[in-house]
Design a protein around this motif. Sequence first.
Motif, short mmCIF file in Angstrom:
data_model
loop_
_atom_site.label_atom_id
_atom_site.label_comp_id
_atom_site.label_asym_id
_atom_site.label_seq_id
_atom_site.Cartn_x
_atom_site.Cartn_y
_atom_site.Cartn_z
N ALA A 26 -29.44 -4.28 7.68
CA ALA A 26 -28.40 -4.18 6.65
C ALA A 26 -28.20 -2.73 6.22
N VAL A 27 -29.28 -2.00 6.04
CA VAL A 27 -29.18 -0.59 5.67
C VAL A 27 -28.52 0.20 6.79
N LEU A 28 -28.92 -0.04 8.02
CA LEU A 28 -28.29 0.64 9.15
C LEU A 28 -26.81 0.29 9.26
N GLN A 29 -26.48 -0.96 8.99
CA GLN A 29 -25.08 -1.41 9.00
C GLN A 29 -24.24 -0.62 8.00
N ILE A 30 -24.77 -0.43 6.80
CA ILE A 30 -24.05 0.34 5.78
C ILE A 30 -23.88 1.78 6.22
N LEU A 31 -24.93 2.38 6.76
CA LEU A 31 -24.84 3.76 7.22
C LEU A 31 -23.85 3.92 8.36
N VAL A 32 -23.86 2.99 9.31
CA VAL A 32 -22.90 3.05 10.43
C VAL A 32 -21.48 2.96 9.90
N GLN A 33 -21.23 2.07 8.97
CA GLN A 33 -19.88 1.92 8.44
C GLN A 33 -19.44 3.13 7.63
N LEU A 34 -20.35 3.72 6.88
CA LEU A 34 -20.01 4.92 6.13
C LEU A 34 -19.65 6.08 7.05
N VAL A 35 -20.42 6.26 8.11
CA VAL A 35 -20.19 7.39 9.00
C VAL A 35 -19.02 7.14 9.96
N MET A 36 -18.99 5.97 10.58
CA MET A 36 -17.98 5.72 11.61
C MET A 36 -16.61 5.36 11.04
N PHE A 37 -16.56 4.58 9.99
CA PHE A 37 -15.28 4.10 9.49
C PHE A 37 -14.77 4.89 8.28
N SER A 67 -11.39 9.00 16.04
CA SER A 67 -10.75 8.69 17.30
C SER A 67 -10.99 7.22 17.63
N VAL A 68 -10.29 6.76 18.65
CA VAL A 68 -10.48 5.38 19.09
C VAL A 68 -11.92 5.18 19.55
N LYS A 69 -12.47 6.19 20.20
CA LYS A 69 -13.86 6.09 20.68
C LYS A 69 -14.83 5.91 19.51
N SER A 70 -14.64 6.64 18.41
CA SER A 70 -15.56 6.50 17.27
C SER A 70 -15.40 5.13 16.61
N TYR A 71 -14.17 4.61 16.55
CA TYR A 71 -13.97 3.29 15.97
C TYR A 71 -14.58 2.19 16.84
N VAL A 72 -14.43 2.32 18.16
CA VAL A 72 -15.01 1.32 19.06
C VAL A 72 -16.54 1.39 19.00
N THR A 73 -17.08 2.60 18.95
CA THR A 73 -18.53 2.77 18.83
C THR A 73 -19.03 2.14 17.53
N GLY A 74 -18.32 2.37 16.43
CA GLY A 74 -18.69 1.78 15.15
C GLY A 74 -18.61 0.26 15.19
N LEU A 75 -17.59 -0.27 15.85
CA LEU A 75 -17.44 -1.72 15.97
C LEU A 75 -18.59 -2.32 16.77
N VAL A 76 -18.92 -1.69 17.90
CA VAL A 76 -20.01 -2.20 18.74
C VAL A 76 -21.34 -2.14 18.00
N LEU A 77 -21.60 -1.02 17.32
CA LEU A 77 -22.84 -0.91 16.55
C LEU A 77 -22.89 -1.94 15.42
N SER A 78 -21.77 -2.16 14.75
CA SER A 78 -21.72 -3.16 13.68
C SER A 78 -21.98 -4.56 14.21
N LEU A 79 -21.41 -4.87 15.37
CA LEU A 79 -21.66 -6.18 15.96
C LEU A 79 -23.12 -6.36 16.35
#
Length: 109
Positions: free
Chosen positions: A54-65, A14-26
């Motif tokens: 960096a590890v958290l960034q990879i995990l966030v991108q795998l799950v959210m995106f 959803s848009v919410k999950s993509y925005v959450t992933g973007l905010v966490l990545s930033l």
Amino acid sequence: MSHTSSSSANAHGSVKSYVTGLVLSLILTIIPFAVVMSGALSTLATVIVVVLTAVLQILVQLVMFMHMNTKADEGWNLMSFVFTLTILVLVVGGSLWIMQHLHLNMMIG
């Protein structure tokens, strides 16, 4: 015609999950940048912060995106996730090991 729910329809976020992933990545990008630029922490602490984010960034991108979870595709996502974690440990651990040995062997005095 009736609408049936398919597994491919549920795979998109959803848009919410993509925005959450973007905010966490930033946030996970800004944290190590701020730590390195401020120079407030020791070298070891800085390396630990950079590696962890960096590890958290990879995990966030795998799950959210990429929508990796244990429920879809009869376990193939779980196998891909385990493979990704294995490669991640090998690359990060190997890189840190190589950098440590280069530091020890190349620094004179």
